[in-house]
Design a protein around this motif. Sequence first.
Motif, PDB file in Angstrom:
ATOM      1  N   SER A 268      -6.783   3.873   7.173  1.00  0.00           N
ATOM      2  CA  SER A 268      -6.511   2.443   7.361  1.00  0.00           C
ATOM      3  C   SER A 268      -6.844   2.025   8.780  1.00  0.00           C
ATOM      4  O   SER A 268      -7.004   2.851   9.677  1.00  0.00           O
TER       5      SER A 268
ATOM      6  N   ARG B 264      -8.475  -0.014   3.859  1.00  0.00           N
ATOM      7  CA  ARG B 264      -7.329  -0.925   3.897  1.00  0.00           C
ATOM      8  C   ARG B 264      -6.933  -1.303   5.325  1.00  0.00           C
ATOM      9  O   ARG B 264      -7.219  -0.574   6.283  1.00  0.00           O
TER      10      ARG B 264
ATOM     11  N   ASN C 256      -3.476  -2.208   7.364  1.00  0.00           N
ATOM     12  CA  ASN C 256      -2.017  -2.160   7.305  1.00  0.00           C
ATOM     13  C   ASN C 256      -1.404  -2.865   8.511  1.00  0.00           C
ATOM     14  O   ASN C 256      -1.978  -2.864   9.596  1.00  0.00           O
TER      15      ASN C 256
ATOM     16  N   GLU D  10      -1.570  -1.972   2.489  1.00  0.00           N
ATOM     17  CA  GLU D  10      -2.456  -2.292   1.382  1.00  0.00           C
ATOM     18  C   GLU D  10      -2.723  -1.039   0.555  1.00  0.00           C
ATOM     19  O   GLU D  10      -2.527   0.088   1.027  1.00  0.00           O
TER      20      GLU D  10
END
Length: 315
Positions: free
Chosen positions: A10, A88, A90, A105
């Motif tokens: 992430s 993702r 975060n 996410e």
Amino acid sequence: MIVTLTPNPSVDRAISIDALRRGEVHRATASRIDPGGKGVNVSRALAAQSVPTMAVLPSGGPEGHLLEELLDAAHVPHRAVRVGGAVRLNISVLEPDGTTTKLNEPGPALSEAEVDALIVATRESATDAAWVAACGSLPPGVSTDFYADLVRRVRATGRRVAIDSSGKPMAAALAAAPTLIKPNHEELAEAVGRDLPTLADVDAAARDLLATGIEIVAVSLGADGALLVTGDECVHAVATVTTPLSTVGAGDCLLAGLLHGLSSGLGPAESLATGVAWGAAAVTLPGSSVPSPEDVAAIRVDLTHRPDLSRRLAR
């Protein structure tokens, strides 16, 4: 060399506020952005201490480009496997007392070919590695047997494997007998299916897992430190942090220090003390920052080979 695999990395943004109030507008007092994911954090912590490491991870979308730029800026060697979906993003909300609220996410769905490419990249990167550490959640659609498959395929090459995950992926990995696991209190309770209110309960649960072929169980216990159990010993280490800023990534730093100790020839007890020092140092820093050698040197760790197993643990 310690190789890490993060199947669901992430970009982590940490935002500091005075207090979190649901439904209200907040003005940030500070913010920072870091590369994230549990295995990535392990490699970041190792690189910050000048320990050789390689972070293997999927990368896709504009967030993936940003993630790789952040790793480059932090001087973290990495091997990115190209995937179709976007990495993702975060968000962690940090309050002055150290309370952390995370918004994570789910991450991109990976194809079967992308999943296999991650395992192949990990095996190829681990040719001369002392440890392979596979950490974190799995992206949507990836089989819960992912870590179990990785354990079997990497251990077949003679490499030692550490797993830090939870839920069904962790349960499947346990059945494949990794060399080392690093659950937290809640994850260990989940793995054995019972509450663990005392150190004695944690020790018993760890020994249940050792009986399945796992060699080392290291359990992070938050303010209660960490307990490490092998077939020969049970050791407890704790460090007091008077001004905590963020718990994000602290367990990952603990695992990094532990694996560094083990790969450097230290015994399990001394390696645990190293890990607890790294983890405690991380708690003194904002967001998901990883500690410098100076940060670690400021931490005092109490290590005991005969822990008080009657000690009740904080919830």
